[in-house]
Design an enzyme around this catalytic site. Structure first.
Site, mmCIF file in Angstrom:
data_model
loop_
_atom_site.group_PDB
_atom_site.id
_atom_site.type_symbol
_atom_site.label_atom_id
_atom_site.label_comp_id
_atom_site.label_asym_id
_atom_site.label_seq_id
_atom_site.Cartn_x
_atom_site.Cartn_y
_atom_site.Cartn_z
ATOM 1 C CE LYS A 266 -3.643 -2.131 2.857
ATOM 2 N NZ LYS A 266 -4.800 -1.981 1.958
ATOM 3 N NE ARG A 340 -10.748 -9.953 -2.194
ATOM 4 C CZ ARG A 340 -11.071 -8.983 -3.035
ATOM 5 N NH1 ARG A 340 -11.406 -9.280 -4.279
ATOM 6 N NH2 ARG A 340 -11.055 -7.726 -2.653
#
EC number: 3.4.11.1
Length: 488
Positions: A266, A340
């Site tokens: 990020k 996920r």
């Protein structure tokens, strides 16, 4: 802060501070009307006015607080009003104060007392654990809040206090966990906090470390956590197994104690906030705390996949293919879409309980924040009845959820050319495709996914009972839904 209820005439009550809520069109009771100047008070929502009766009343101080228009009573506004009153009481350094329970149309003394209790306890929350230079008076809190009710409403109000108090303590636990820095809340430490909760309520708990997960085939959680020295954990707490005839509800939480993005790292800006990427797990633990305190007659299984997503020589990579607990294969296209992957194993494990419903909570996508902002939880489900149950619960609890579609074309988008599914699909429909990915791991069980990425953290103070930082979102919605389940 202890919350109690008693019957009595508010204007005859001796207390450090008497809080009196008034509607816009409501006249001031005597002698208060003689103690303020005309025009100083309107009763508009959340307006406050502090009065010193100076012997005209037994109370040392009276805080008038506006309830707005009587035609639009609102439980969430009552939470805010209670939070404002509690914060003012703390500012005034009082030990105890009294709050007159207002009458709201279409609400019972129990629901109003629950809202006041929630608002007071949530509004008094402060995260001060790492403030080393605070003086004792700066840490001081109000000792006691007494709700004043009519004689025939005391028992109902007491039930509301018990319910609202349990919910607020669950929310504040979730806030505490999500506010903790990642050097203190590693996956192992999160498992320890879960164990503390389980021991406090005498609940069975299972914690799997890397060796046990490897033996059982938790390929998703292990891959996500393999780049960090802080090894992953899988946590299961079982509540209410004795309720054999009750529904079994599985609550699954994403527990990324820090998410750097891994190899797909990020940007540095705001990366510090990724300590809250375990807010789903925090909400599950907070909800379980409240469930156990209230002794809800349900079988609830809390499941948490805890890991830290870091770059490193052993980190998983874009291009990897992972075998999950279900046996399905995931093509990794972006290591920052890790939640996920973790939940794939958690949801697969949940099916072992043959549940009536699986509900997962996760700070899963930035896309849901773009779509709904900070005012609604993203809701996805493979079962319309479950979805509507959660929508209704969110409205009642003050944590709104908005359902988005999971049509077949979205499910096609997560299919991989070389594996069963892929963990990233590009910019379009990001929140929906993330949910479609999860849908591949729930089998035929009723399932709902709550994407709380836009609501789990706030840099402002949108409501009086919601301070900056972790919000504890999801706990109130879950408790309302589960209480409704017990009454179905």
């Amino acid at each position: 802060m202890r919350v109690t209820v008693t019957a009595g005439d508010p204007l005859s009550t001796a207390t450090d501070l008497l809080v009196l809520g008034l509607w816009e069109e409501e006249s001031l009771p005597s002698p208060l009307d003689d103690l303020i100047e005309p025009g100083d008070w309107s009763g508009k929502a959340k307006q406050t006015l502090l009065i010193y009766p100076r012997g005209a009343l037994p109370a040392r101080r009276v805080l008038l607080i506006g309830l707005g228009k009587r035609s639009a009573p609102d439980l969430d506004q009552m939470r805010e009003v209670a939070a404002i009153a509690t914060q003012r009481a703390r500012e005034l350094k009082v030990d105890r104060f009294a709050f007159v329970i207002p009458v709201l149309s279409e609400q019972t003394p129990e629901t109003v007392a629950a809202a006041i209790t929630e608002g007071s306890l949530l509004g008094s929350y402060r995260f001060l654990e790492y403030k080393s230079d605070l003086k004792p008076e700066d840490r001081r809190e109000v000792d006691e809040l007494t709700l004043l009710a009519p004689v025939d409403a005391v028992d109902e109000a007491a039930r509301g206090i018990a319910r609202g108090g349990a919910v607020a303590r669950g929310v504040n636990l979730a806030r505490d966990l999500a506010n903790l820095p990642p050097n203190d809340l590693t996956p192992a430490r999160l498992a320890e906090r879960a164990r503390e909760l389980a021991v406090a309520f005498d609940l069975p708990i299972t914690v799997l470390g890397p060796a046990e997960m490897r033996e059982q085939g938790f390929g998703g959680i292990l891959a996500v956590g393999q780049g960090s020295v802080n090894e992953p954990r899988f946590i299961v707490i079982d509540y209410g197994a004795q309720y054999a005839d009750a529904p079994t509800i599985c609550l699954a939480g994403k527990g990324m104690t820090f998410d750097s993005g891994g190899i797909s790292i990020k940007p540095a800006e705001n990366m510090d906030a990724m300590k809250m990427d375990m807010s789903g797990a925090a909400a599950v633990l907070g909800a379980l705390h409240a469930i156990a305190e209230l002794r809800l007659p349900l079988h609830v299984v809390a499941l948490i996949g805890a890991a830290e997503n870091m770059p490193g020589g052993s980190a998983y990579r874009p291009g990897d293919i992972l075998k999950t607990l279900s046996g399905k294969m995931i093509e990794v296209l972006n290591t920052d879409a890790e939640g996920r992957i973790v939940l794939a194993d958690v949801l697969t494990y949940a099916q072992r309980y043959h549940p009536s419903a699986i509900i997962d909570l996760a700070t899963l996508t930035g896309a849901i924040s773009v779509a709904l902002g900070p005012h609604a939880i993203g809701l996805f489900a493979n079962d319309d009845a479950l979805a509507q149950r959660l929508v209704r619960a969110g409205e009642a609890a003050g944590e709104r959820a908005w359902q988005l579609p999971l049509w077949q074309p979205y499910r096609e988008m997560v299919k991989s050319e070389i594996a069963d599914v892929r963990n990233a699909t590009g910019r379009q429909a990001g929140a929906i495709t993330a949910a479609a990915f999860l849908n591949a791991f729930v089998g035929d069980y009723p399932w709902a996914h709550l994407d709380i990425a836009g609501t789990a953290w706030t840099d402002s103070k949108p409501k009086a009972y919601q301070p900056k930082g972790a919000t504890g979102v999801g706990v109130r919605l879950l408790l309302q839904a589960l209480r409704d389940w017990t009454q179905a």
